[in-house]
Every structure is written in C-alpha cells, then in structure tokens.
Motif scaffolding. Structure first.
Motif, PDB file in Angstrom:
ATOM      1  N   LEU A   1       0.448  -1.023   0.306  1.00 44.55           N
ATOM      2  CA  LEU A   1       0.088  -0.063   0.322  1.00 44.55           C
ATOM      3  C   LEU A   1       0.808   1.296   0.027  1.00 44.55           C
ATOM      4  CD1 LEU A   1      -2.599  -1.149   2.381  1.00 44.55           C
ATOM      5  CD2 LEU A   1      -2.231  -2.023   0.499  1.00 44.55           C
ATOM      6  N   CYS A   2      -0.088   2.351  -0.159  1.00 44.78           N
ATOM      7  CA  CYS A   2       0.901   3.629   0.000  1.00 44.78           C
ATOM      8  C   CYS A   2       0.612   4.889   0.482  1.00 44.78           C
ATOM      9  CB  CYS A   2       1.773   4.159  -1.550  1.00 44.78           C
ATOM     10  SG  CYS A   2       0.807   4.622  -2.798  1.00 44.78           S
ATOM     11  N   ASP A   3       0.747   5.612   1.474  1.00 43.49           N
ATOM     12  CA  ASP A   3       0.347   6.945   2.100  1.00 43.49           C
ATOM     13  C   ASP A   3       1.107   7.556   1.927  1.00 43.49           C
ATOM     14  OD1 ASP A   3       2.403   6.322   4.040  1.00 43.49           O
ATOM     15  OD2 ASP A   3       0.711   6.558   5.372  1.00 43.49           O
ATOM     16  N   MET A   4       1.005   9.231   2.453  1.00 41.37           N
ATOM     17  CA  MET A   4       2.009  10.040   2.719  1.00 41.37           C
ATOM     18  C   MET A   4       2.409  10.433   3.890  1.00 41.37           C
ATOM     19  SD  MET A   4       0.214  12.388  -0.331  1.00 41.37           S
ATOM     20  CE  MET A   4       1.683  13.722   0.211  1.00 41.37           C
ATOM     21  N   GLU A   5       1.823   9.393   5.273  1.00 40.86           N
ATOM     22  CA  GLU A   5       2.147   9.852   6.414  1.00 40.86           C
ATOM     23  C   GLU A   5       2.895   8.318   7.374  1.00 40.86           C
ATOM     24  OE1 GLU A   5      -1.396  10.186   4.974  1.00 40.86           O
ATOM     25  OE2 GLU A   5      -0.955  12.707   5.172  1.00 40.86           O
ATOM     26  N   ALA A   6       2.704   7.786   7.321  1.00 34.79           N
ATOM     27  CA  ALA A   6       3.670   6.622   8.456  1.00 34.79           C
ATOM     28  C   ALA A   6       4.535   6.723   9.005  1.00 34.79           C
ATOM     29  CB  ALA A   6       2.759   5.290   7.722  1.00 34.79           C
ATOM     30  N   SER A   7       5.638   7.036   7.796  1.00 33.63           N
ATOM     31  CA  SER A   7       6.581   7.237   8.307  1.00 33.63           C
ATOM     32  C   SER A   7       7.086   8.264   8.797  1.00 33.63           C
ATOM     33  CB  SER A   7       7.480   6.771   6.683  1.00 33.63           C
ATOM     34  OG  SER A   7       7.990   8.191   6.384  1.00 33.63           O
ATOM     35  N   GLY A   8       6.644   9.502   8.558  1.00 30.00           N
ATOM     36  CA  GLY A   8       6.747  10.469   9.606  1.00 30.00           C
ATOM     37  C   GLY A   8       6.442  10.417  10.694  1.00 30.00           C
ATOM     38  N   ILE A   9       5.311   9.271  11.519  1.00 31.13           N
ATOM     39  CA  ILE A   9       4.521   9.763  12.586  1.00 31.13           C
ATOM     40  C   ILE A   9       5.344   8.408  13.233  1.00 31.13           C
ATOM     41  CG2 ILE A   9       2.720   8.405  13.311  1.00 31.13           C
ATOM     42  CD1 ILE A   9       1.116   9.661  11.015  1.00 31.13           C
ATOM     43  N   PHE A  10       6.226   7.646  12.338  1.00 32.31           N
ATOM     44  CA  PHE A  10       6.770   6.468  13.029  1.00 32.31           C
ATOM     45  C   PHE A  10       7.748   7.174  13.524  1.00 32.31           C
ATOM     46  CE2 PHE A  10       9.394   3.016  14.164  1.00 32.31           C
ATOM     47  CZ  PHE A  10       8.774   1.782  14.791  1.00 32.31           C
ATOM     48  N   GLU A  11       8.624   8.122  12.924  1.00 28.81           N
ATOM     49  CA  GLU A  11       9.410   8.287  12.744  1.00 28.81           C
ATOM     50  C   GLU A  11       9.340   9.411  13.819  1.00 28.81           C
ATOM     51  OE1 GLU A  11      12.833   7.682  11.682  1.00 28.81           O
ATOM     52  OE2 GLU A  11      13.979   8.728  12.891  1.00 28.81           O
ATOM     53  N   ALA A  12       8.570  10.096  14.278  1.00 25.20           N
ATOM     54  CA  ALA A  12       8.339  10.821  15.006  1.00 25.20           C
ATOM     55  C   ALA A  12       8.124  10.270  16.744  1.00 25.20           C
ATOM     56  CB  ALA A  12       7.538  11.945  14.847  1.00 25.20           C
ATOM     57  N   ALA A  13       7.434   8.901  15.811  1.00 25.38           N
ATOM     58  CA  ALA A  13       6.564   9.314  18.080  1.00 25.38           C
ATOM     59  C   ALA A  13       7.553   7.704  18.485  1.00 25.38           C
ATOM     60  CB  ALA A  13       5.268   8.359  17.823  1.00 25.38           C
ATOM     61  N   HIS A  14       8.728   7.210  17.560  1.00 25.06           N
ATOM     62  CA  HIS A  14       8.869   5.430  17.982  1.00 25.06           C
ATOM     63  C   HIS A  14      10.204   6.036  19.514  1.00 25.06           C
ATOM     64  CE1 HIS A  14      12.958   6.638  15.830  1.00 25.06           C
ATOM     65  NE2 HIS A  14      13.456   5.192  16.469  1.00 25.06           N
ATOM     66  N   SER A  15      10.363   7.064  19.556  1.00 19.09           N
ATOM     67  CA  SER A  15      11.825   7.183  20.741  1.00 19.09           C
ATOM     68  C   SER A  15      10.226   7.407  22.330  1.00 19.09           C
ATOM     69  CB  SER A  15      12.017   8.280  20.201  1.00 19.09           C
ATOM     70  OG  SER A  15      11.836   9.939  20.375  1.00 19.09           O
ATOM     71  N   ARG A  16       9.610   7.663  21.827  1.00 18.15           N
ATOM     72  CA  ARG A  16       8.761   7.864  22.922  1.00 18.15           C
ATOM     73  C   ARG A  16       8.065   6.952  23.723  1.00 18.15           C
ATOM     74  NH1 ARG A  16       7.819  14.480  23.870  1.00 18.15           N
ATOM     75  NH2 ARG A  16       7.350  13.455  26.102  1.00 18.15           N
ATOM     76  N   LEU A  17       7.518   6.364  22.639  1.00 19.15           N
ATOM     77  CA  LEU A  17       5.767   5.333  21.994  1.00 19.15           C
ATOM     78  C   LEU A  17       6.815   4.164  22.714  1.00 19.15           C
ATOM     79  CD1 LEU A  17       3.357   7.497  21.151  1.00 19.15           C
ATOM     80  CD2 LEU A  17       3.780   7.210  23.761  1.00 19.15           C
TER      81      LEU A  17
END
Lengths: 273, 337
Positions: free
Chosen positions: A140-156
């Motif tokens: 599949l393809c989207d335009m947000e997921a990698s940005g969200i993961f990158e920003a969140a994975h150090s906190r969650l």
C-alpha cells in the motif's frame, strides 16, 4: 492517553463524532476528550512528523500511551479497494529507511506500506515503481506513516503504535460518497482497536517517605531502601512488624546517617532470604 | 499478505539475502503459514529502540538471518570453563523460546524475538579453523536454548555430526527442556556434553515459563546419559527466595532418589550473578520480577548476593550433595575462576 493521527478532516470526521471529541484551540488541529486526542497532520511525511512530535511533547506522552495512525491508502490491486490493513512494515521512500511496528496476530490482514512525499497517481509507472522499491508483490502507499513513526518511536514502545489503513483508491481520485463510506468503516476498526488496546490500571506502590527521613538516608541509601521495599512487596515479605519493632526499641528515628546505615543493614539482614 | 491460523510464530522476519536459501525454505515449511515480513538486516528489527520484552514474549515472532563477522567468542568470566583454556561460545541462534525471568538475555538484547542464523556451514568452517590452533571447548547454547527449537533448526544434529568427525572439539549444550526424544536420534559422543539446569519445581513454575518440569528434566537427563552422552547437572543459578532451603532440599532429595550419580559427569553450583549494566536494564524492563528486583550487591561490575549469602547457598547445596557425589565432581564457579 490515546493519540490518533489522521491526515484529513474527511478521514477523521466519523471518529471525531463517535468519540465526541471537541476541537482544541491552537495552531495544530486537535480534537480531544478526557482520554483521547485526535490530531490532523495534513498530507506529507514531514508535516506528519512535525505534528506528531509537537502533540506528543505537548501531552507528555509516556510509554503506556497508545498511538494510532489511521487513514486512506493507495494500492495497485483493485481487489484491495475498501479493505482495511494493519501495517507491519513502513518504508520511507525519501530516506529509503524501513520501520517495523510490533504486531500480533489479529483478524485484520497485514501489509507493508510505502510512504511517499508526493501523491500516488495513475500517471506514474506505479507497478514498476512500487515493486522496485519494496520488491514485494503487493504493498500500500500513503503520505504520513513513516513521519509519524519516526517522530513517535523514541517516546512510545513499538507495540503501542498501530497503523491502520483502508485502501481508498488505485491512483485515481475516488468519489466523495465512497470515501465517506470508507472513513466510516475505518472508524469502526479504530474504535475496536482502542478497546482492545486498553491496559489494566496499576496502583502505584505505597511510599515509605517517613522511613527515609528517619534513616537520615543519603541518595544512595534511599535508592537501596526503595529497592528493598519493592522486592519485599513482590516477594510478599511483611515489613511492617520489623519497622514497628525498630521504632519501639528506639532504633528509629536514627540519630545520624551512620546509625541509619546500620538500621538499613538490619533491614537487609532480617528481610532478605 | 494473508494472515494465517495461529502457529508457533505468527510472524517471521526474513532477511532478503537468504529469502531463497534452502534452509530458509525448510524452516518456513515447518511453520504453519506465518506472516512473512521481508527485511534487509536482522538488526533492523532486532535492535529497534523501545521494544517491549513483555509484549514480545507473549507475541513471539521469529527472525531468520545470515550471520556475518565473528562466529566464535571467548567465554565470559562469570561462566564455568571447567579448566579449559580455550573456552569459546558460538550462537547459531540467539534468544530463546523459554521465558526465564532472570535470564541475562533480557539485559543483553533489546528484543525478545529469537533469531535463527541459517548459514550453519560458516559456523562450522570457522570452528574448523580454530581447531587448527588446538583443542576447543565450545558452548553451543550460550545465548539460547537449542533443544526446544531443534525440530525446526536441526542445529544440535548438525553439531553432533561435526563433533564426531573433529576429535579436538568438546561442546556443551545446556538446556531447561524436559523433552527426552532428541537424544536417541543423535550419534553418541563423549565430547558432546548435555548440561541440564535444574531448579526447584516452585521456581520453575513461577519464573521459568515454558520450560520442562523438574521431573521431565530429570527424565531427559537420564535419557541423554542412556544414549551415550556425558551429562552435567547445573544447580546454577541458585536463587534465594522465601523458603529456598526447603525447596532446594526437595530438589536434591528427588535427584538422590532418581539419578545414578556415577553416570553424571559433574554438578555445577553457582548463585545468581549478573553484569551490573544488564541488571540495571533488566530492572527497568521487568519491574514486577521478584528475582530481578532482589536488592543484590554490586562488586567489580557484577551484581549478586552478598558474599555470606552466596557462600551460605553454595555450601548448603554442597552439604546436601556431598554424601552422594564425590566432592571433585561438584564444581563451584569460584573454584573455576
């Protein structure tokens, strides 16, 4: 707290209504109730990362919190239209990096996802493009997921981040009524996911702050005492009678730190197996 | 992309480089249609920050990878070397199907997913090169328990054949498995030692999740001995918990009743010990583990019981065993260091 990130208001509308979320004043479009914040990221991984980082910081996200990124996604396979997928691998096209949220077996079919910084359109040689990047038969393809993961994975923690996508198109803009239906279907899945991801509430351990004071404890002694008390609580070792005895015998409160140290050693000696 | 019914591993991460390796196909064919996720390097998944060991332990996924770089490592000083100068360990697999609360792997690795390296032939060729320099004592299950996944990996059989044809090699396979079926299918060798870690039944039930019961492990060690392998009993780590003396007494009583000690190569004894940095990480990751949260003393970079408590525990076990086992067959870690 439960954090939901979606790109567009149209995607989020059914969820905002179902959870009775109220708009929050601020530069980022957020809607919230007492335990959920839904944020609109806009399109593109950079803006998605910026919004995610800002929201998680503002609400002081912690590791028991939950993050869900839900939204529309493109696919090459017409059979996928309207189907909801759980994402187990996110490939960021711009950086060529892969991200892996932890997934467990569920009734939702899984897929890999590629995040693009530009729209997925029918004018591209899409099959060649996607298959070359991920070397998988179907993605599949989207335009947000990698940005969200990158920003969140150090906190969650990785298992507290869920990526759910509904295939809305094959590169052509779908009709509004179809999108609206897809958003409602996705809303149901997100609500189910929120329910499934509830963590049991744990009671904080009772503190023995007065005991720390009465031992004239240094920072190291406080740490040792807390470790000892935590262990005793887990091992179901009764500590109160010994503490009471030490007070009754006049050993507590200790007159100084040296005496406090001796009492701490008595606690170690008498309580530990 | 399609999900499958539940299996031992619901998801398998497979390095792209070994996707078409026959060993990969063989392993995948033995699983019940797991979801396969292609990856570049196993470290992309294994070393991710912020993984939850608790979640991953209850949702075990498997990683199939190719080992690069170093294949044999010198043994750690906190481990028994049994007087062998050239004591090494190797890991054709890392992490474990079992979930022992106190396992040091929880402090060493940021992931609980087992990794199987499929290029066993390279492990063997590196070992062969090391053997050219002299005899070798090799621990094969230092970072894993090979026995529970043997039907999937076949690694014990591979090493068994290799040992038979390489007289300079002595190897140890340490396990907490109660499965006794393996041993009859191997070629007997006095240089392949099977070491069984034994714990009191109450400790097994509370803290060694998924492992064999004490009775099953005793049956398995007897079977290994019957099949022609030297057997080691490891009363290591000894864990002190409320009522530990009674529990260890019961364990030794059961051993005395069921095991012919003349068939046992040796018995190792050692209390719980851990590298300070691992212990710190384990405390953070396992806040509710009664064993990990014990207030151990720290000395020279290692955590463990205070010297008197350590000595008391070891002496207690030695005294229980001495009437039945020659003292020279009982190996204490400190004697070994």
């Amino acid at each position: 707290m439960r954090f939901i990130f979606m790109a567009l208001q149209k995607e989020a509308a059914p969820l905002i209504q179902a959870l009775n979320l109220k708009q929050v004043d601020g530069a980022i479009r957020c809607f919230q109730n007492e335990d959920t914040v839904l944020s609109l990221t806009g399109t593109g991984p950079l803006t998605a990362a910026a919004v995610t980082a800002s929201v998680l910081e503002r609400y002081q996200a912690k590791e028991t919190d939950l993050l869900i990124n839900a939204g529309w996604a493109g696919s090459l396979q017409s059979a996928h239209l309207g189907q909801i997928f759980r994402i187990h691998r996110i490939h960021d096209y711009a950086s060529n990096r892969d991200y892996y949220p932890d997934v467990s077996l569920s009734s939702i079919t899984e897929a890999s996802l590629i995040t693009l910084a530009f729209p997925f359109t029918s004018s591209m040689d899409r099959t060649l493009f996607l298959n070359t990047v991920l070397k998988e038969a179907s993605v599949l393809c989207d335009m947000e997921a990698s940005g969200i993961f990158e920003a969140a994975h150090s906190r969650l923690p990785l298992h507290r981040m869920k990526f759910l996508k509904i295939v809305s198109d094959l590169g052509e803009k779908p009709e509004e009524t179809v999108l609206s239906k897809y958003s409602s279907n996705l809303c149901e899945t997100v609500l189910h996911e929120l329910e499934e991801s509830e963590l049991p509430v744990t009671q904080p351990n009772s503190s023995f702050e007065q005991l720390e004071v009465d031992l004239c404890a240094s920072v190291t002694m406080r740490r040792q005492l807390r470790q000892l008390l935590h262990y005793c609580s887990l091992a179901e070792i009764e500590i109160t009678p010994l503490i009471q005895r030490l007070y009754e015998e006049g050993n507590l409160p200790a007159s100084d730190r040296a005496k406090g140290k001796q009492i701490l050693e008595v606690l170690y000696e008498e309580l530990l197996p | 992309m399609k999900n499958s019914s539940r299996s031992l591993f619901s998801h398998v991460y497979v390095e792209r480089e070994i996707y078409d390796h026959p060993e990969t196909s063989r392993i995948l064919s033995r699983l019940n249609h797991p979801v396969i996720i292609p990856i570049e390097r196993y470290t992309d998944v294994f070393n991710r920050p912020n993984q939850s060991l608790a979640f991953q332990t209850s949702h075990k996924n498997l990683i199939l990878a190719k080992k690069h770089g170093t294949f044999l490592y010198p043994g750690a000083p906190v481990c028994h070397n049994f007087g062998n100068d050239r004591f090494f360990y190797t890991s054709t697999m890392i992490n474990c199907l079992f979930d022992c609360e106190y396992c040091w792997l929880k402090g060493m690795y940021s992931s609980a997913f087992p990794v199987i390296f499929i290029n066993t032939e390279e492990f063997l060729s590196h070992t062969e090169r090391m053997l050219e320099e002299g005899p070798l004592y090799l621990s094969l299950s230092f970072e894993t328990d090979l026995v529970p996944l043997e039907t999937l990996t076949g690694h014990i059989h591979t090493w068994n054949s290799f040992i038979t044809s390489h007289p300079g090699l002595t190897a140890e396979v340490r396990t907490k498995s109660g499965s006794a079926e393996l041993y009859a299918s191997l070629c007997p060798s006095d240089r392949m030692i099977f070491a069984f870690t034994l714990s009191p039944e109450s400790l097994i039930r509370s803290s060694e999740h998924g492992t064999g019961s004490l009775s099953a492990r005793i049956s398995a060690l007897k079977e290994a001995s019957r099949c022609g392998f030297p057997v080691r009993i490891c009363l290591d780590p000894i864990i002190r918990f409320p009522g530990w003396k009674d529990s260890y007494q019961t364990l030794v009583d059961q051993l005395i009743q069921e095991v012919d000690f003349s068939l046992i190569r040796d018995i190792t004894i050692g209390t719980y010990r851990q590298s300070e940095s691992y212990q710190r990480r384990m405390r953070k990751r396992c806040p509710d583990s009664v064993i990990i949260q014990y207030p151990y003393e720290t000395s020279n970079g290692y955590c463990g019981y205070s010297k008197p408590k350590q000595k008391e525990a070891e002496q207690f076990l030695i005294q229980l065993l001495e009437p039945y086992v020659p003292r020279e067959q009982i190996v204490r870690l400190e004697e070994d260091l």
